[in-house]
Design a protein around this motif. Structure first.
Motif, mmCIF file in Angstrom:
data_model
loop_
_atom_site.group_PDB
_atom_site.id
_atom_site.type_symbol
_atom_site.label_atom_id
_atom_site.label_comp_id
_atom_site.label_asym_id
_atom_site.label_seq_id
_atom_site.Cartn_x
_atom_site.Cartn_y
_atom_site.Cartn_z
ATOM 1 N N LEU A 81 -16.120 89.862 8.877
ATOM 2 C CA LEU A 81 -15.542 88.587 9.309
ATOM 3 C C LEU A 81 -16.602 87.824 10.084
ATOM 4 C CD1 LEU A 81 -12.061 89.711 10.675
ATOM 5 C CD2 LEU A 81 -12.508 88.528 8.542
ATOM 6 N N ALA A 82 -17.262 88.540 10.979
ATOM 7 C CA ALA A 82 -18.371 87.975 11.767
ATOM 8 C C ALA A 82 -19.120 89.149 12.384
ATOM 9 C CB ALA A 82 -17.850 87.055 12.862
ATOM 10 N N ASN A 113 -19.155 84.723 9.467
ATOM 11 C CA ASN A 113 -18.903 83.785 10.563
ATOM 12 C C ASN A 113 -17.490 83.189 10.500
ATOM 13 O OD1 ASN A 113 -19.693 82.577 12.899
ATOM 14 N ND2 ASN A 113 -20.752 80.870 11.928
ATOM 15 N N TYR A 114 -16.515 84.015 10.201
ATOM 16 C CA TYR A 114 -15.094 83.627 10.126
ATOM 17 C C TYR A 114 -14.826 82.507 9.116
ATOM 18 C CZ TYR A 114 -14.391 86.395 14.387
ATOM 19 O OH TYR A 114 -14.344 87.416 15.295
ATOM 20 N N ASP A 115 -15.619 82.443 8.075
ATOM 21 C CA ASP A 115 -15.445 81.369 7.102
ATOM 22 C C ASP A 115 -15.221 81.969 5.716
ATOM 23 O OD1 ASP A 115 -15.608 79.286 5.358
ATOM 24 O OD2 ASP A 115 -17.349 78.339 6.298
ATOM 25 N N MET A 139 -11.173 87.349 5.041
ATOM 26 C CA MET A 139 -10.635 86.359 5.982
ATOM 27 C C MET A 139 -9.209 85.984 5.618
ATOM 28 S SD MET A 139 -11.843 84.946 8.659
ATOM 29 C CE MET A 139 -11.109 83.324 8.747
ATOM 30 N N GLN A 207 -5.301 83.343 10.840
ATOM 31 C CA GLN A 207 -5.424 84.682 10.249
ATOM 32 C C GLN A 207 -4.108 85.455 10.288
ATOM 33 O OE1 GLN A 207 -9.463 85.309 12.349
ATOM 34 N NE2 GLN A 207 -9.224 86.998 10.960
ATOM 35 N N ASN A 238 -10.179 83.176 17.775
ATOM 36 C CA ASN A 238 -11.353 84.053 17.594
ATOM 37 C C ASN A 238 -11.213 85.428 18.251
ATOM 38 O OD1 ASN A 238 -12.614 82.118 16.103
ATOM 39 N ND2 ASN A 238 -13.749 81.264 17.822
ATOM 40 N N SER B 246 -8.724 78.093 8.270
ATOM 41 C CA SER B 246 -10.005 78.241 8.977
ATOM 42 C C SER B 246 -11.147 77.586 8.207
ATOM 43 C CB SER B 246 -10.321 79.716 9.204
ATOM 44 O OG SER B 246 -10.415 80.376 7.973
#
Lengths: 378, 341
Positions: A81-82, A113-115, A139, A207, A238, B246
């Motif tokens: 995820l990151a 990077n959570y994308d 994600m 999420q 986050n 997101s």
């Protein structure tokens, strides 16, 4: 100005006309459906105790030849995820230790990077670069679906870790999810005598579909412990300790009296520790608020050890990682993907979540491998 | 000259990666690279209108997010794919219009306004996201799109037209991006609107005194920027077959980086659509190439940051060099004139 507008309008018309033509009669689609173009399949058993089955001549595509995992050059990708966060230090440790036995394996971390768009691109990169297996924390259960299907169809086994995908793939291994939240609810309810007020510091809102520990906590309280009232649910952006701290400060202001809050569940230890800090800063540590975390990160285990937090659900990341890697190597060695094995449903394996309390904290820390990471825990 | 320098860098990079990495110079990789560049490129293309006009738009990521969710929802009505894309463009243009009106009519600063609206649009994305009960109180869920005509638009050419040869592995969005980049080049360079955009970016006071309606040109710039973000988002969702709230976070900065690296001046008045195209290809090529060398991802972030700084310094030095060259030529010309007299 008018000329510009005319040109832009004309261009848009051309673009739209092209798109219209394109969408009229697609010859095939990359839709994220469960069959994903796989050949007729055999059903496996439903629960996590299933052993993967292999293709035979009754329908599934013949499996491609596997690789010799001890001598041939092998590339495995792990798409996170990151990369921020202490959990990744454990990933690095676990994979590094196991790969000492496989010097021929090239292992690479990809930071999404959570994308989810980054994850899509990174899976594409793995296909292009000829990776032999992909491990990914998705994600979103749907967004990377087509990319995962493409990888599977290219003969690359995809293993989803913790956060799964709805499309058919080789294996899903999950640790702390819905069951962990339900377990936390039962433990906290028992400790609090089955009544009181609870606060849930939940996964980031975007999420929520894939991180279901908060849902497990809330639904278990509602169904099994009607005398415990969930008074606040706050998503924590986050999964961040600072954000959790701020959220908990606001909640404490809203509920200012002793006894207003009895239970706090943080969906990760960072979140739970943020809540503990807020309770301490508000001078309310003596109220006996039971704070429970999740994951068993060093800060959570340390807080339990120090008596600042009641408990946490320990997911053994080291074990999960080494198990995942072992299975990935197995799939590479046998040439197994969901396509070649002809699965109808993605096999799913649940990892155990161990409840941690002051009673067993030393035992858990000793077995956790966190002591191997300098500075992680004292 | 500046564009040629960037193109040169891109070619050198591609040459190095092709020689050093096994999996760079192949059709499959160029297909991936071009798709990623197309998404970033469409954002940068729209943003170029705002930046050349001397402005900045930090809401592109927020627009991508909310349009992605809206397109996803719209596609569930069984709407033809093309209509979903048009809907995405219109929604994006609407959000851009909101930005433009806030900036030009309410007189708010672009930086703060678009920063705020970007956050607002991201919030709208969360608001409109799918929930299990269908109500706002419900839990967010992820819904895979099943509308085939829409999904086809995010696919490769081979899936759309049965194309063969070199084109078959490329995505529709890539082709549309290149066509639009060329078209926007002419819009900026050859139309009154384009020339006015340059005018307000170079010298807003002078432009205003010449009768240019600054507020109108700026508003249109924001609308175009929003429309392109909407278009990029609609195609991305079609490719990914689902939308996530997101999506979009940080994309605006990548788009700004692409513009700056391509040669569009942050202060406005310089650059064009082709600069945005080249800048996007440059950034995506670096990322793609670095993956091939098994370099940790954080190095790519570091390198991207360094490249932006280098590009900005290069631009400043190049502008200073060009100015000195012009002055020297002017001096020489006036000297020759004096000699002749």
């Amino acid at each position: 100005m008018k000329r510009a507008m005319k040109i832009i309008a004309a261009i848009l018309a051309i673009v739209l006309a092209t798109s219209a033509l394109a969408s009229c009669g697609p010859k095939e689609s990359n839709a994220g459906t469960a069959d994903g173009g796989a050949t007729p399949a055999r059903a496996g058993k439903d629960d996590g105790d299933q052993v993967p089955e292999f293709a035979d001549d009754r329908g599934a595509t013949p499996a491609r030849a596997g690789k010799d995992i001890f001598t041939e050059q092998i590339k495995i990708a792990y798409i996170t995820l990151a990369m921020a966060g202490i959990g990744n230090r454990m990933h690095e440790l676990a994979f590094a230790e196991q790969l000492e036995f496989y010097p021929n394996v090239e292992f690479k971390f990809f930071d999404a990077n959570y994308d989810p768009n980054n994850q899509r691109a990174q899976i594409g990169e793995c296909i292009t670069a000829g990776y032999d297996a992909i491990m990914i924390e998705c994600m979103d259960t749907n967004v990377v679906g087509p990319a995962i299907l493409e990888a599977e169809q290219a003969g690359i086994p995809v293993l989803t870790i913790n956060q799964g995908a709805d499309v058919l793939h080789t294996l899903h291994i999950q640790g702390s999810d819905y069951a962990a939240g339900a377990q936390a609810a039962r433990i906290l309810a028992e400790k609090s005598g089955g009544s009181g007020n609870a606060v849930l510091l939940d996964v980031p809102a975007e999420q929520k579909a894939s991180g279901r520990m908060g849902t497990g906590f809330a639904e278990t309280l509602a169904s099994e412990f009607p005398d415990i009232k969930l008074i606040e649910t706050q998503p924590i952006a986050n999964w961040n300790q600072e954000n959790a701290n701020n959220a908990m400060r606001d909640i404490l202001i809203k509920y200012p009296d002793a006894g207003d809050i009895n239970i706090v569940y943080g969906v990760s230890d960072d979140v739970a520790v943020g809540a503990v800090q807020a309770i301490e800063a508000a001078g309310r540590a003596g109220e006996g608020i039971l704070v429970y975390g999740n994951m068993g990160y060093p800060n959570g285990l340390q807080a339990v050890k120090d008596g600042r937090m009641y408990g946490t659900g320990f997911s053994d990341i080291y074990l999960e990682d080494t198990s995942s890697l072992t299975l990935a190597l197995y799939f590479i060695a046998t040439g197994t993907t969901s396509v070649t094995a002809g699965y109808e449903k993605t096999p799913t394996v649940d990892m155990v979540v161990t409840p941690v309390s002051p009673d067993n904290i030393e035992l858990v820390i000793g077995a956790s491998h966190w002591l191997q990471i300098p500075g992680a825990i004292s | 000259m500046r564009k040629l320098a960037t193109v040169g860098f891109v070619l050198i990079l591609m040459l190095v990666f092709s020689l050093q990495a096994d999996n760079f110079f192949n059709l499959r990789n160029f297909s991936e690279l071009s798709f990623n560049a197309a998404f970033l490129g469409l954002l940068a293309l729209g943003l170029s209108f705002v930046m050349i006009g001397g402005g900045i738009d930090l809401s592109a990521g927020g627009i991508v997010c909310v349009v992605a969710i809206l397109c996803s929802r719209f596609s569930f009505l069984g709407t033809p794919g093309i209509v979903v894309v048009v809907f995405g463009v219109v929604c994006g243009a609407f959000f851009g219009l909101c930005n433009g009106l806030l900036v030009s009519r309410a007189g708010l600063t672009e930086f703060v306004t678009t920063l705020a609206t970007g956050i607002l649009y991201q919030g709208l994305g969360l608001l409109f996201a799918f929930r299990d009960t269908g109500k706002l109180s419900g839990t967010l869920v992820s819904m895979g799109i099943t509308n085939k005509s829409y999904l086809a638009l995010g696919g490769r050419f081979s899936a759309l037209f049965g194309a063969r040869g070199a084109l078959k592995d490329f995505h529709l969005m890539t082709v549309i991006w290149i066509v639009l980049a060329v078209a926007m080049y002419f819009v900026l360079r050859r139309t009154n609107f384009g020339l006015r955009t340059y005018a307000i970016g170079s010298h807003p006071k002078a432009a205003e005194m010449s009768g240019v309606d600054i507020r109108r040109v700026k508003t249109i710039g924001f609308v175009i920027c929003g429309a392109f973000a909407g278009l990029a988002s609609a195609f991305l969702v079609a490719n990914m077959s689902a939308a996530n709230a997101s999506l979009g976070s940080g994309y605006e900065f990548q788009a700004i980086a692409a513009c700056v690296v391509g040669g569009i001046a942050l202060g406005g008045g310089k650059g064009d659509a082709v600069c945005a195209l080249i800048g996007s290809v440059f950034l995506v090529t670096i990322l793609n190439g670095l993956y091939k060398f098994n370099i940790p991802t954080y190095w790519s972030y570091i390198l991207q940051g360094v490249i932006i700084i280098v590009a900005t310094v290069f631009d400043a030095s190049f502008a200073s060099f060009a100015r000195r060259l012009r002055e020297r030529r002017a001096d020489r010309a006036s000297g020759e004139e004096a000699m002749r007299l």
